[in-house]
Write an enzyme that holds these catalytic residues in place. Structure first.
Site, PDB file in Angstrom:
ATOM      1  N   ASP A 116      -5.075   5.091   8.630  1.00 49.98           N
ATOM      2  CA  ASP A 116      -4.520   3.769   8.306  1.00 49.98           C
ATOM      3  C   ASP A 116      -5.351   2.688   9.003  1.00 49.98           C
ATOM      4  O   ASP A 116      -5.639   2.790  10.204  1.00 49.98           O
ATOM      5  CB  ASP A 116      -3.059   3.699   8.773  1.00 49.98           C
ATOM      6  N   GLU A 124      -3.716   0.345   2.287  1.00 55.15           N
ATOM      7  CA  GLU A 124      -4.796   0.458   3.282  1.00 55.15           C
ATOM      8  C   GLU A 124      -4.663   1.792   4.005  1.00 55.15           C
ATOM      9  O   GLU A 124      -4.926   1.906   5.183  1.00 55.15           O
ATOM     10  CB  GLU A 124      -4.794  -0.726   4.265  1.00 55.15           C
TER      11      GLU A 124
HETATM   12  N1  LIG Z   1      -7.146  -6.391   0.212  1.00 55.49           N
HETATM   13  C1  LIG Z   1      -6.150  -5.519   0.023  1.00 55.49           C
HETATM   14  N2  LIG Z   1      -5.103  -5.507   0.875  1.00 55.49           N
HETATM   15  C2  LIG Z   1      -4.122  -4.610   0.691  1.00 55.49           C
HETATM   16  C3  LIG Z   1      -4.156  -3.700  -0.353  1.00 55.49           C
HETATM   17  N3  LIG Z   1      -3.032  -2.926  -0.263  1.00 55.49           N
HETATM   18  C4  LIG Z   1      -2.332  -3.369   0.794  1.00 55.49           C
HETATM   19  N4  LIG Z   1      -2.985  -4.393   1.395  1.00 55.49           N
HETATM   20  C5  LIG Z   1      -2.598  -5.172   2.557  1.00 55.49           C
HETATM   21  O1  LIG Z   1      -2.620  -4.392   3.720  1.00 55.49           O
HETATM   22  C6  LIG Z   1      -1.829  -5.061   4.712  1.00 55.49           C
HETATM   23  C7  LIG Z   1      -1.035  -4.021   5.467  1.00 55.49           C
HETATM   24  O2  LIG Z   1      -0.382  -4.686   6.499  1.00 55.49           O
HETATM   25  P1  LIG Z   1       0.691  -4.031   7.430  1.00 55.49           P
HETATM   26  O3  LIG Z   1       1.325  -2.839   6.764  1.00 55.49           O
HETATM   27  O4  LIG Z   1       1.593  -5.105   7.911  1.00 55.49           O
HETATM   28  O5  LIG Z   1      -0.096  -3.407   8.605  1.00 55.49           O
HETATM   29  P2  LIG Z   1      -1.342  -3.878   9.421  1.00 55.49           P
HETATM   30  O6  LIG Z   1      -1.522  -5.378   9.493  1.00 55.49           O
HETATM   31  O7  LIG Z   1      -2.531  -3.140   8.887  1.00 55.49           O
HETATM   32  O8  LIG Z   1      -0.983  -3.392  10.890  1.00 55.49           O
HETATM   33  P3  LIG Z   1      -0.852  -1.908  11.452  1.00 55.49           P
HETATM   34  O9  LIG Z   1      -0.854  -0.945  10.314  1.00 55.49           O
HETATM   35  O10 LIG Z   1       0.437  -1.891  12.198  1.00 55.49           O
HETATM   36  O11 LIG Z   1      -2.012  -1.700  12.356  1.00 55.49           O
HETATM   37  C8  LIG Z   1      -0.958  -6.079   3.971  1.00 55.49           C
HETATM   38  O12 LIG Z   1      -1.458  -7.384   4.212  1.00 55.49           O
HETATM   39  C9  LIG Z   1      -1.178  -5.703   2.489  1.00 55.49           C
HETATM   40  O13 LIG Z   1      -1.125  -6.849   1.654  1.00 55.49           O
HETATM   41  C10 LIG Z   1      -5.264  -3.714  -1.242  1.00 55.49           C
HETATM   42  O14 LIG Z   1      -5.387  -2.925  -2.202  1.00 55.49           O
HETATM   43  N5  LIG Z   1      -6.235  -4.632  -1.017  1.00 55.49           N
END
Ligand SMILES: Nc1nc2c(ncn2[C@@H]2O[C@H](COP(=O)(O)OP(=O)(O)OP(=O)(O)O)[C@@H](O)[C@H]2O)c(=O)[nH]1
Length: 298
Positions: free
Chosen positions: A174, A217
């Site tokens: 992740d 992600e």
């Molecule tokens: N650019 C992009 N962003 C994505 C995609 N799928 C999910 N996201 C973003 O990934 C981010 C995930 O954020 P969170 O789950 O809050 O977690 P994080 O900020 O990575 O923090 P931690 O996992 O706790 O380290 C969100 O802003 C989603 O919008 C994608 O296909 N493309």
């Protein structure tokens, strides 16, 4: 001890398609065109290929209407032959039951409730089916496996590892603090970061590993023949490679890290769901303990 070779020795690009693969003009194949296993394909040459419900079949159709060893196909001189292997629901060619038969281009082979099409050296149609298969099984952003295909492959690998008493591990990867990256640089730059991480994942897996994007992600890698120690070695190398890579979303150099949870097959973790749950718990711990780290499942 990590008993796997480093990525420079083992990396092969076969897990990522470089686009639909082109069947050679002489190759023949069967493609599942209806029912369970849709899009699945197996090429036929002189060595016999097995179609059946068995996880060890060259073309596995996981449905109760299909016998474990349903039929086999092979090339004999200029002909392509099929033989029923005593299947409960007899193999049918163009709707007629067969013990053994020669196949002609376009023949429909019924295996349980699935229908296969025999395609002989007509690469246009073979390529069409290959493209459909790629579309159905790949993640469009990264070209890794998609979530559904990963889970199907995992069911198959778990069954195989249990039957042959072989090790199997899985990692969930992740991206750390990805939301701020998106918020600051925008979704398109975020996508570019995900693609770059997918490339790193791809460069660190072996030919037999299965790499996928299973969530926004979130990535996963299935590691056949790998115990927890070997999986840990793989995950550490990947984590270090991501931490050392230069990312420049929006043109600004940025440090990106990943957290990784690992679980290996054991008597207590003997299904896909148990394995994924344990890897997920380990990932959660990696996040709790400060991110940019690898943790082993409970
Ligand atoms: N650019 C992009 N962003 C994505 C995609 N799928 C999910 N996201 C973003 O990934 C981010 C995930 O954020 P969170 O789950 O809050 O977690 P994080 O900020 O990575 O923090 P931690 O996992 O706790 O380290 C969100 O802003 C989603 O919008 C994608 O296909 N493309």
């Amino acid at each position: 001890m990590d008993n796997r070779n480093g990525p420079s020795e083992t990396t092969q690009r076969t897990l990522l398609s470089d686009g639909p693969h082109t069947a050679s003009p002489r190759s023949a194949c069967v493609v599942v065109i209806h029912g369970v296993g849709l899009g699945g394909r197996v090429d036929i040459d002189a060595s016999r290929v097995l179609v059946g419900r068995s996880q060890d079949a060259d073309l596995c159709i996981a449905h109760k209407s299909v016998s474990r060893e349903h039929c086999q196909l092979w090339r004999e001189g200029d002909e392509y032959r099929i033989r029923d292997l005593g299947a409960t629901n007899a193999t049918r060619v163009n709707d007629a039951p067969v013990d053994e038969a020669t196949l002609s281009d376009g023949d429909h082979v019924t295996v349980g409730e699935s229908i296969l099409k025999f395609i002989s050296h007509t690469s246009v149609e073979a390529n069409y089916h290959e493209e459909i298969y790629q579309l159905a099984t790949r993640d469009a952003l990264t070209n890794l496996c998609n979530r559904r295909h990963f889970m199907e492959q995992m069911d198959r690998e778990v069954a195989r590892a249990l039957r042959h008493r072989r090790p199997l591990s899985t990692c969930i990867i992740d991206v750390d603090l990805f939301k701020p990256v998106n918020d600051r640089y925008g979704h398109i730059s975020g996508d570019e970061v995900l693609r770059q991480i997918a490339d790193l994942v791809h460069h660190h897996v072996r030919n037999d590993d299965i790499a996928a994007r299973i969530g926004g992600e979130e990535f996963a890698v299935l590691l056949p023949e790998c115990d927890a120690d070997a999986a840990y070695g793989f995950a550490e190398r990947l984590r270090e490679a991501v931490a050392a890579a230069v990312f420049a979303p929006g043109g600004e150099p940025q440090r990106i890290t990943v957290s990784i949870g690992i679980a290996d097959l054991s008597p207590l973790r003997n299904t896909r769901i148990r394995l994924m749950t344990a890897a997920d718990a380990a990932l959660y711990r990696a996040k709790e303990e400060g991110r940019n780290r690898v943790c082993l499942g409970p």
